[in-house]
Design a protein around this motif. Structure first.
Motif, PDB file in Angstrom:
ATOM      1  N   LEU A  35      46.115  12.232  48.533  1.00 52.41           N
ATOM      2  CA  LEU A  35      44.490  12.115  48.711  1.00 52.41           C
ATOM      3  C   LEU A  35      43.840  11.917  47.327  1.00 52.41           C
ATOM      4  CD1 LEU A  35      44.070  15.368  50.980  1.00 52.41           C
ATOM      5  CD2 LEU A  35      44.307  13.293  51.726  1.00 52.41           C
ATOM      6  N   HIS A  36      44.611  11.595  46.425  1.00 56.80           N
ATOM      7  CA  HIS A  36      43.936  11.470  44.943  1.00 56.80           C
ATOM      8  C   HIS A  36      42.855  12.408  44.924  1.00 56.80           C
ATOM      9  CE1 HIS A  36      45.716   7.571  43.869  1.00 56.80           C
ATOM     10  NE2 HIS A  36      46.002   7.538  44.957  1.00 56.80           N
ATOM     11  N   ASP A  37      43.290  13.721  44.970  1.00 52.47           N
ATOM     12  CA  ASP A  37      42.214  15.080  44.891  1.00 52.47           C
ATOM     13  C   ASP A  37      42.305  15.269  43.157  1.00 52.47           C
ATOM     14  OD1 ASP A  37      40.620  17.172  44.940  1.00 52.47           O
ATOM     15  OD2 ASP A  37      41.947  18.095  46.388  1.00 52.47           O
ATOM     16  N   ILE A  38      41.871  14.470  42.598  1.00 52.29           N
ATOM     17  CA  ILE A  38      41.869  14.550  40.924  1.00 52.29           C
ATOM     18  C   ILE A  38      41.407  16.016  40.576  1.00 52.29           C
ATOM     19  CG2 ILE A  38      41.231  13.507  38.801  1.00 52.29           C
ATOM     20  CD1 ILE A  38      42.959  11.894  40.549  1.00 52.29           C
ATOM     21  N   GLY A  39      40.340  16.400  41.154  1.00 52.72           N
ATOM     22  CA  GLY A  39      39.657  17.820  40.616  1.00 52.72           C
ATOM     23  C   GLY A  39      40.657  18.842  40.865  1.00 52.72           C
ATOM     24  N   ASN A  40      41.310  18.917  42.067  1.00 51.86           N
ATOM     25  CA  ASN A  40      42.112  20.225  42.277  1.00 51.86           C
ATOM     26  C   ASN A  40      43.419  20.212  41.460  1.00 51.86           C
ATOM     27  OD1 ASN A  40      40.658  21.816  43.766  1.00 51.86           O
ATOM     28  ND2 ASN A  40      41.109  20.588  45.579  1.00 51.86           N
ATOM     29  N   LEU A  41      44.065  18.802  41.132  1.00 59.32           N
ATOM     30  CA  LEU A  41      45.083  18.514  40.518  1.00 59.32           C
ATOM     31  C   LEU A  41      44.809  18.744  39.121  1.00 59.32           C
ATOM     32  CD1 LEU A  41      46.186  15.002  41.849  1.00 59.32           C
ATOM     33  CD2 LEU A  41      47.684  17.392  42.161  1.00 59.32           C
TER      34      LEU A  41
END
Length: 467
Positions: A35-41
């Motif tokens: 999901l390209h959830d950069i913040g959570n990663l």
């Protein structure tokens, strides 16, 4: 809330493949990457140890690993590269461009940087080295020029020195300057004006000595050092023998060019142990779970072909006594017992001898002590196991002659197994052949041949009592 706190701790501090939650953690990472959830990663990786991040990469696809890797800060990237498995490191380095690799190299000591660079293709490695400063490029090129698995490859060029004829005050100033560049300083090396190693001073002694004391007065001249071409296994054995935490590496003139620390040696010990275990099974030390199937087949086939040759030798002994086996069919069912136990006894002797050769406890000076001990053990085991087997055969078959044949053949084969199992590794070591690779093949062949020969030969001699 407790469950969320527990998962957060695993994300941030302990990514363990053996934990019950690892599959869930991995799936969560993959979903966030998808999901390209950069913040959570980024939040999940914040504060995580590079070794734990490297562990996570073992189960991610290359594209997933690359995305995750690029989210890390440069310092974490640097340490993570060094902690990766070889296959993962190779894959990541293939995908990273030259500038990305260069930006990660400034944080590690030279030994770690050299290790990472060794996994690059020569052309790409030259581009990376050309992008570094002249001094860094020269140091790394020279270190890459040392023989692989040698002290020169293992060492770090980051170390603290002090001149023999200065005072403690100057030594402390030197250490403070170096401490800005070096991660750990265990001791300060004392050198003369030509940088020839003379001794060392434990860091504690340097700081506790009066500042006007001459360095020569507090120097310990019994310093351990290694020539740059010393094999890393010898280095590890010396560290273990003398409980070292750090040791100097010198050139042909005795000048200090680097140091080896205990954390480097721990990795060598694990690597050497893994190699020996794999080689004793006739498997390449480079083989991993992720090694392509056909590559594994190619590596294993060579030793299996040697085994096939020795198997033909064993079968030729059996073929020689075909007539005896045809008359006394029960011998065919008992042959594997004699040969099998002999093979196991030989393997035990091999393992003990190779281990002691590796640790340095067994040398060409005391080899006979090892052989004599193994022969005594083999004789004793042969008497015990031969007697037990003979009694069982007598109770089952009711033949005293058959029981004697099996028991005596087992005794002889156990002695042969222990003798060959202890001598072969020593001979191979003397010939410059790794005993972990070839010993088991020769010993197994010897125990099979001798077991069949003594068992069937004795049965042939006493055949009129067995029919």
């Amino acid at each position: 809330m407790e469950e969320e706190a527990r998962k957060e701790t695993l994300f941030r501090n302990q990514i363990d493949r053996d934990s019950e939650d690892y599959a869930e953690i991995l799936e969560t990472f993959r979903e966030q990457i998808k999901l390209h959830d950069i913040g959570n990663l980024k939040e999940a990786l914040e504060g995580a140890h590079p070794a734990d991040i490297a562990t996570l990469f073992r189960d991610l696809e290359t594209e997933e690993s690359l995305l995750l890797f690029r989210l890390l800060d440069k310092e974490t990237q640097s340490y993570t590269l060094y902690k990766m498995e070889e296959e993962d490191l190779t894959s990541i380095l293939e995908e990273l461009d030259v500038n990305e690799i260069v930006s990660t190299l400034e944080f590690n000591e030279t030994d770690d940087t050299t290790y990472v660079l060794s996994f690059l293709e020569p052309e790409k490695r030259n581009l990376v080295l050309s992008s570094l400063s002249k001094s860094d490029s020269f140091e790394l090129r020279s270190q890459l020029g040392f023989r692989e698995y040698s002290a020169g490859r293992l060492m770090s060029r980051d170390f603290a020195t002090v001149m023999l004829d200065v005072k403690v005050r100057t030594g402390i100033i030197n250490v403070r300057k170096k401490a800005k560049e070096i991660e750990d300083i265990y001791q300060v090396y004392v050198v003369d004006e030509d940088q020839v190693l003379k001794g060392y001073i434990p860091l504690k002694d340097l700081f506790l000595s009066p500042i006007n004391t001459k360095i020569s007065k507090i120097t310990n001249y019994s310093v351990y050092s290694f020539h740059y071409d010393t094999d890393q296994e010898e280095v590890a054995n010396t560290f273990k023998k003398y409980d070292l935490v750090s040791a100097a590496v010198v050139d042909d003139l005795g000048r200090i060019i680097g140091r080896i620390t205990v954390d480097d040696v721990l990795e060598v010990v694990e690597e050497e142990a893994s190699e020996d275990i794999l080689r004793m099974g006739g498997v390449s030390e480079d083989e991993r779970l992720s090694t392509p199937i056909f590559q594994s087949i190619k590596r294993r086939t060579a030793w299996l072909q040697v085994n096939l040759l020795t198997a033909f030798l064993s079968s030729s002994v059996v073929a020689y006594f075909e007539d005896t086996i045809a008359k006394i069919v029960v011998l065919a069912t008992l042959m594997p017992i004699v040969a099998g136990l002999g093979g196991n006894a030989g393997t035990q002797s091999i393992t003990v001898v190779i281990r002691n050769l590796a640790t340095g406890d067994l040398t060409l000076l005391n080899w006979w002590d090892a052989v004599r001990k193994e022969m005594i053990i083999g004789c004793f085991n042969g008497i015990v196991l031969g007697s037990v087997t003979a009694i069982m055969i007598f109770l089952i078959k009711g033949s005293l002659a058959l029981a004697f044949v099996v028991g005596f053949a087992m005794l002889v084969n156990m002695i042969v197994a222990s003798c060959v199992g202890s001598i072969v590794p020593i001979v191979l070591k003397k010939l410059g052949i790794d005993p972990a690779i070839a010993s088991s093949i020769f010993v197994t062949a010897s125990t099979d041949i001798s077991g069949f020969f003594f068992f069937l030969g004795l049965a042939t001699l006493l055949s009129h009592y067995l029919v």
